[in-house]
Design a protein around this motif. Structure first.
Motif, short mmCIF file in Angstrom:
data_model
loop_
_atom_site.label_atom_id
_atom_site.label_comp_id
_atom_site.label_asym_id
_atom_site.label_seq_id
_atom_site.Cartn_x
_atom_site.Cartn_y
_atom_site.Cartn_z
N GLN A 252 0.87 -1.18 0.11
CA GLN A 252 0.03 0.02 0.02
C GLN A 252 0.68 1.44 0.03
O GLN A 252 1.57 1.40 0.85
CB GLN A 252 -0.92 0.08 1.18
CG GLN A 252 -2.04 1.24 1.27
CD GLN A 252 -2.97 1.21 2.28
OE1 GLN A 252 -3.35 0.12 2.63
NE2 GLN A 252 -2.90 2.22 3.09
N LEU A 253 0.56 2.11 -0.95
CA LEU A 253 1.65 3.30 -1.11
C LEU A 253 0.93 4.38 -0.37
O LEU A 253 0.53 5.49 -0.98
CB LEU A 253 1.90 3.59 -2.76
CG LEU A 253 2.48 2.46 -3.38
CD1 LEU A 253 2.49 2.86 -5.03
CD2 LEU A 253 3.87 2.23 -2.70
N SER A 254 1.07 4.34 0.92
CA SER A 254 0.67 5.45 1.80
C SER A 254 1.90 5.75 2.65
O SER A 254 2.78 4.86 2.81
CB SER A 254 -0.52 5.10 2.59
OG SER A 254 -0.55 3.97 3.29
N GLY A 255 2.00 6.78 3.38
CA GLY A 255 2.83 7.19 4.31
C GLY A 255 4.24 7.46 3.91
O GLY A 255 4.33 7.87 2.65
N ASP A 256 5.22 6.57 4.58
CA ASP A 256 6.58 6.55 4.26
C ASP A 256 6.57 5.89 2.83
O ASP A 256 7.55 6.15 1.81
CB ASP A 256 7.49 5.91 5.10
CG ASP A 256 7.82 7.11 6.07
OD1 ASP A 256 9.15 7.10 6.34
OD2 ASP A 256 7.30 7.85 6.58
N CYS A 257 5.96 4.98 2.47
CA CYS A 257 5.86 3.96 1.35
C CYS A 257 5.53 4.96 0.20
O CYS A 257 6.36 4.87 -1.09
CB CYS A 257 4.88 2.80 1.12
SG CYS A 257 5.25 1.55 2.47
N ARG A 258 4.49 5.92 0.12
CA ARG A 258 4.49 6.70 -0.97
C ARG A 258 5.59 7.61 -1.16
O ARG A 258 6.03 7.92 -2.21
CB ARG A 258 3.05 7.34 -0.87
CG ARG A 258 2.91 8.34 -1.99
CD ARG A 258 1.47 8.93 -1.81
NE ARG A 258 1.28 9.97 -2.69
CZ ARG A 258 0.91 9.77 -4.05
NH1 ARG A 258 0.66 8.69 -4.66
NH2 ARG A 258 0.79 10.71 -5.06
N TYR A 259 5.84 8.19 0.04
CA TYR A 259 7.08 9.24 -0.17
C TYR A 259 8.40 8.41 -0.82
O TYR A 259 9.15 9.15 -1.80
CB TYR A 259 7.48 9.61 1.25
CG TYR A 259 8.60 10.30 1.47
CD1 TYR A 259 8.86 11.70 1.07
CD2 TYR A 259 9.80 9.81 2.02
CE1 TYR A 259 10.30 12.32 1.00
CE2 TYR A 259 11.11 10.36 1.96
CZ TYR A 259 11.05 11.80 1.82
OH TYR A 259 12.39 12.24 1.84
N LEU A 260 8.90 7.45 -0.25
CA LEU A 260 10.00 6.77 -0.75
C LEU A 260 9.73 6.29 -2.36
O LEU A 260 10.49 6.51 -2.91
CB LEU A 260 10.28 5.53 -0.02
CG LEU A 260 10.66 5.60 1.46
CD1 LEU A 260 10.71 4.38 2.14
CD2 LEU A 260 12.17 6.30 1.51
#
Length: 846
Positions: A252-260
């Motif tokens: 799930q591309l949310s939080g730090d995942c989306r940022y990275l």
């Protein structure tokens, strides 16, 4: 698939406030004219991004503050301390990785990152298990080799959390272990120096969805912040690898995942733009060149780099050279390794194509009207591609799918958690084992379905939407019957299978397709779980200039069918180019149609085009549209009064000025414990065109031991009186799910009760009881997990419910979008979640 069996659902657009539209326009390309921002604003608003701060964090990575690696607490501190000690004492450290794209990039990040603190090769080495001869995770043979080489510290990545026996074995040999992983945590902490796993964090934490490569990056980041004077390379140089692993693993591309992912894609594209001789990672550049992509979009990974990395272990078994491919500075060496990777991918495509045909032949002979879970077997199927084919079948037929190879020479590769289910290993060696992969759809927790048949299995591991398993071949008929019966019990009569849903986000015309709309929608990228690629509904359209193409791979015998066309409607006198992978021109209706498409940019042909997702004649039916305001969900959780331990609900709608009509709404009054449960209610609301009202009270805090004592007391009462009880009655009395009750019933049997099913009821027969209060550990753990989940679903915000629910049908069905969607093994985090544009009817080779 007959289009009559597919439900089409259009998200009704809700125009956001003007201030929000103006804010969105600020993020659009200032060099492009004609960008209204309206479509992007509507999508963002529908997906729960409805305030200035949230919009800034979502669209601008520079405005996002990433979480500290030390949010992992004492585990990260212990990890850094041990690595510093190893550096000081000049110990030999080994990285233990995995063979899928997430595992390979994780290993590469640690190899490059820890290589700033340890001398590569002399002090620092890496080990990747062989997919065809070994399993995911730690194994004794590899540990023996590392011990013989003088290794005293192993750092795992993307694996290791549940390898309890192997961890103890390494300890006996004098090797310490640091686990960095994102897979299932064991009930008790293993005996390791540190275990860095985002599953230990609250579900709402910005680090909660990290994949293996992102966890590895956080470990390196912690070392950089602790010893900032040591590294010679910037930490940001690792971000391109992080983006590849994150997107390939479909988290799930949310939080730090989306940022990275945002920062990593930016770096990936910047590196690709350099001349080949100036690229820091020539191997990554070679991979992008081979798949004719530029690295600026998630699809460049999911349909380009990811499938090529994953193909190596599927074909060769040993994927170790992929780490060198991603990290070497030698351009010639990188070219050679990239070409080897391309060959592996071509061979994987050819093998998968053959298995596809064989599976289809078996499906043609299967009675799908009585099949809930598709289970197929064949002695000739190579295990390496079964997960890919299973994902495709699951999507097309909207049923969980399990494919098994009964060849006794196959490996146990697809088994990350390595849960041995036979206590006597001799039992396994004397049997012919079938091994394979499982993929799920519709948010059906396939992991739990399979795990509840563990008495029939040899080994098993995985995730809710993807799993690997092995079992004695003679158990397959029993396993098939049992898992189908269990699925029917769990779903009940009100929820059907074989009813795919095509989701569309926006209604548009052919005249609106093109560069401006593409650039406007692109600001939502990177897309993935919880933020799916926008799908466009074009109504009353026609197809012209239709042509079939057979694509091969540079003369090799790997053919793909695709149909090219121009799509027209009344809005323009000019058609717009498009393609439909895996379909013949005869499949396009020659009458006015409705079509769901994805707008894309073809960098190879330098043009904008649509990819056809689904099409049907206009007469096939109307599009189901959700009510105004987005997904049909109203939140009444805070409008319930709890007084003196007795639930006393206010009349819904009589508090806070909310109006509520039970005749037009479906009310969910029991707190769910999984997204699967919530999605079933959402499906029902959509199909009946009603609003879903979530109106459940906060869960009551009850000790799991107390629940076990209550269950034992109920069993004693039923055995003493001879009365019977239904499963529903027991679940209601104990406030637990049917899945947890099943674990409780197994525990009752283990302590001496006899539990029999009589019609729709359960009968408990007295037996010779052992100490019942000391044997319910597994049941108590299940109750504790369920209570945690119910607490989460009571507290989770409505915007999160709407955003996650919107991704069902795309994000929940991890698998391929044809050949291009290969993202590794779902059971190790690869195929198990959503691709950028999950389609039931589209394939796309890479």
């Amino acid at each position: 698939m007959n289009e009559q069996t597919v439900t089409w659902h259009l998200q009704q657009p809700v125009l956001p406030p003007e201030w929000f539209l103006e804010q969105v326009r600020q993020y659009l390309d200032s060099n492009s004219s004609g960008l209204s921002g309206q479509y992007a604003a509507v999508l963002l608003w529908q997906r729960g991004i409805q305030d200035r701060e949230g919009l800034a964090r979502f669209l601008n990575p520079q405005g996002y503050q990433p979480a500290s690696p030390f949010d992992f607490g004492q585990e990260m501190s212990a990890c850094v301390d041990r690595l510093q000690l190893a550096r000081k004492q000049e110990e030999k450290v080994a990285i233990w990785g995995d063979f899928d794209a997430d595992g390979i990039t994780s290993t590469s990040v640690l190899w490059d990152g820890l290589g700033q603190f340890f001398t590569p090769t002399d002090q620092l080495t890496y080990f990747i298990p062989n997919r065809l001869t070994q399993s995911h995770g730690l194994n004794r043979a590899g540990i023996d080799d590392l011990a013989a080489s003088g290794t005293t510290l192993i750092v795992t990545c993307d694996t290791g959390s549940t390898n309890l026996d192997e961890i103890e074995y390494a300890h006996q040999l004098g090797i310490d272990i640091i686990v960095t992983d994102h897979h299932t945590l064991p009930p008790n902490r293993p005996g390791v120096v540190a275990i860095i796993n985002p599953r230990s964090l609250p579900a709402t934490h910005p680090l909660a969805h990290l994949s293996g490569v992102a966890v590895a990056y956080k470990v390196v980041e912690a070392m950089y912040s602790t010893l900032p004077e040591i590294p010679q390379e910037p930490l940001e140089a690792l971000l391109d690898l992080v983006a590849i692993g994150l997107i390939a693993d479909l988290v799930q591309l949310s939080g730090d995942c989306r940022y990275l992912a945002q920062m990593g894609l930016k770096r990936l594209h910047q590196e690709w733009q350099k001349s080949p001789s100036e690229r820091r990672r020539p191997g990554v550049g070679e991979l992008l060149d081979l798949c004719k992509r530029s690295g600026d979009r998630p699809t460049d990974v999911s349909f380009g780099i990811g499938p090529r990395i994953n193909a190596v272990s599927r074909i060769y078994g040993d994927a170790s050279f992929c780490v060198e491919l991603l990290t070497t500075r030698d351009r010639r060496r990188a070219q050679k390794l990239a070409q080897d990777t391309e060959i592996a991918n071509s061979r994987r495509q050819a093998i998968q194509k053959d298995v596809d045909k064989q599976v289809q032949q078996k499906l043609d002979r299967l009675d799908l009207s009585t099949t809930g879970v598709i289970v197929l077997q064949d002695p000739q199927w190579p295990a390496g591609v079964l997960g890919l084919v299973a994902g495709k079948v699951a999507q097309e037929y909207a049923r969980p799918t399990i494919l098994l190879s009964t060849d006794s020479g196959n490996s146990e590769a697809e088994n990350p958690d390595k849960i041995p289910l036979f206590t006597d290993s001799a039992d396994a060696t004397s049997l012919t084992l079938a091994r394979g992969s499982a993929r799920s759809v519709k948010n059906i927790d396939l992991y739990e379905l399979v795990k509840e048949q563990e008495h029939l299995l040899h080994r098993f591991g995985g995730h809710p939407f993807a799993a690997g398993l092995s079992l004695p071949a003679q158990n397959i008929p029993l396993f098939t019957e049992a898992i189908n019966r269990l699925l029917k019990e769990k779903l009940g009569a009100g929820v059907g299978l074989g009813m795919p849903v095509i989701h569309a986000d926006l209604r548009c015309t052919v005249a609106e397709l093109g560069q401006n709309l593409f650039r406007e929608l692109k600001i939502l990228e990177p897309c993935g779980m919880g933020n799916s690629v926008p799908l466009l509904l074009i109504e009353n359209c026609q197809f012209k200039n239709i042509w079939n193409e057979k694509k091969d791979k540079k003369g090799r015998k790997i053919e793909y069918i695709k149909t090219t066309f121009q799509i027209w409607d009344e809005s323009t006198e000019t058609g717009f180019p498009g393609l439909w992978w895996g379909h013949y021109k005869e499949e396009l209706p020659n009458v006015p149609c409705d079509a769901v498409v994805e707008l894309d940019y073809n960098s190879y042909k330098d043009r904008y085009e649509v990819r056809l997702i689904a099409v049907r004649p206009r007469k096939a039916g109307t599009v189901v549209t959700s009510p105004e305001g987005g997904l049909p969900i109203l939140d009444f959780r805070r409008n319930l009064l709890i007084q003196k331990g007795e639930e006393e609900k206010t009349e819904l709608g009589n508090s806070d000025g909310l109006n509520f009509d039970r005749t037009t709404s479906i009310v969910l009054e029991t707190c769910p414990s999984s997204w699967e449960e919530l999605h079933q209610w959402l499906d029902l609301a959509i199909q009946t065109q009603k609003t879903l009202a979530i109106a459940y009270p906060p869960p009551k805090p009850v000790s799991p031991l107390q629940v076990w004592q209550q269950l034992v007391g109920l069993a004693k009462y039923l055995s003493r009186t001879g009365q019977r009880a239904t499963r529903e009655q027991l679940c209601s009395k104990l406030s637990i799910s049917d899945r947890t009750l099943e674990i409780g019933l197994q525990a009752l049997i283990a302590v001496g009760f006899q539990v029999e099913t009589v019609g729709d009821s359960l009968q408990v027969i007295p037996g010779s009881l052992t100490n019942p209060l000391g044997t319910g550990d597994r049941f108590c753990a299940a109750v504790e997990e369920e209570q945690f989940r119910r607490k989460y679903f009571y507290e989770v915000s409505l915007s999160t419910v709407q955003a996650i629910a919107r991704s069902k049908g795309e994000g929940g069905d991890r698998g391929d979008r044809g050949d291009g969607g290969d993202t590794g093994d779902g059971e190790d985090g690869g195929d198990g979640g959503g691709n950028d544009s999950k389609s039931l009817l589209q394939t796309s080779p890479s």
